[in-house]
Motif scaffolding. Sequence first.
Motif, PDB file in Angstrom:
ATOM      1  N   VAL A 194       0.844  -1.201   0.000  1.00 24.50           N
ATOM      2  CA  VAL A 194       0.000   0.000   0.000  1.00 24.50           C
ATOM      3  C   VAL A 194       0.877   1.248   0.000  1.00 24.50           C
ATOM      4  N   GLY A 195       1.906   1.223   0.848  1.00 20.67           N
ATOM      5  CA  GLY A 195       2.826   2.356   0.871  1.00 20.67           C
ATOM      6  C   GLY A 195       3.480   2.602  -0.476  1.00 20.67           C
ATOM      7  N   GLU A 196       3.723   1.525  -1.221  1.00 25.18           N
ATOM      8  CA  GLU A 196       4.346   1.649  -2.536  1.00 25.18           C
ATOM      9  C   GLU A 196       3.387   2.222  -3.577  1.00 25.18           C
ATOM     10  N   GLN A 197       2.081   2.048  -3.359  1.00 24.86           N
ATOM     11  CA  GLN A 197       1.109   2.430  -4.378  1.00 24.86           C
ATOM     12  C   GLN A 197       0.253   3.637  -3.991  1.00 24.86           C
ATOM     13  N   VAL A 198       0.378   4.111  -2.760  1.00 26.73           N
ATOM     14  CA  VAL A 198      -0.529   5.148  -2.293  1.00 26.73           C
ATOM     15  C   VAL A 198      -0.331   6.468  -3.022  1.00 26.73           C
ATOM     16  N   ALA A 199       0.878   6.789  -3.426  1.00 30.25           N
ATOM     17  CA  ALA A 199       1.100   8.050  -4.129  1.00 30.25           C
ATOM     18  C   ALA A 199       0.327   8.089  -5.450  1.00 30.25           C
ATOM     19  N   GLU A 200       0.376   6.989  -6.196  1.00 33.97           N
ATOM     20  CA  GLU A 200      -0.362   6.909  -7.457  1.00 33.97           C
ATOM     21  C   GLU A 200      -1.866   6.975  -7.209  1.00 33.97           C
TER      22      GLU A 200
END
Length: 352
Positions: free
Chosen positions: A223-229
Amino acid sequence: MLKPGATIGILGGGQLGRMMAIAAAQIGYRCHIYAPEQDSVAAEVSAEFTCAPWYDREALATFAAACDVVTYEFENVPVEPLSAIPADLLAPGTKALEIAQDRVREKRFVEDVGGRPAPFAAVDHDSELADAVERVGAPGILKTRRDGYDGKGQWRLAQAHDAQGIRVPQSGSVYEGMVHFDCEFSVILVRARDGEVRFWDSTHNTHEHGILAHSELPAPAIVGEQVAEARALAQKVAEALGYVGVLTCEFFATADGPVFNEMAPRVHNSGHWTIEGAVTSQFENHVRAIAGLPLGDTASVAERIVMDNLIGETALEVVNHLSDTRAHLHLYGKAEAREGRKMGHITRVGEG
């Protein structure tokens, strides 16, 4: 900017309206609830209550005349009669409702702003279902195009053969391909009248029988890896809608990046933890936004925060719930505890 003592009108009389009214009262506003049901848990904590049908335009106009701003607590408020409310009084406006109330329109709208929903096909007639399943693939889920929440109005199709005998509702449906995902998460933002946007941390959400059961921070690493997108997409959605207030977008975290699930133009169950777990809750910031006030800090106050929904009769076991001294208990005041009915929630902040 609304001065303290002003009246905030809320369309809908459920628990979201109740928590919004409590937050509004803390910063000096009065709330006026409009709902078709006499039994309103939001009205119990509000200054005024209008009980009238959604399509009573005269009652809606009278209600609006008594308010300084009007908002809504759920996305299935009928749009057509809201023309009785001056457009500049309603925040967010009707565009968000029009899109969120139609699953096909919602998915196409998200595609238009650069998002990626699950594979889907509109199904308006029984004769179209088999073709939709063939194009999208099985397994999948057939959902009503309108209405439906907490898993209602959905049919799982494990294989193409399962489509036989299913009758498509007159309002139409959408068939979605199954998404292989690691976990589900929400992006909850607040957008002010001047366009400022703030985000809360994204929780890992767990559903049981189609109902949110558990939201937890910290979320898994993916989630941390994808939250910016995901946040970038949610902000594009808000800006395209000219949105004011709290907006929620739900996502699947997949090996190929975040996949958009659905949006809710309102405060959201997966953000209830923010009452105790954030510097400023989703409810207070929604009130601040629609009132034209500065937004509050959305930072989390602890690394670990857990919110559990209380569903059915177990919600009323107050002593058991409060035996955990860290538990923040919220009961919604509903008179009847039924299976599958959200009766309250518990939030725990910090380790332990």
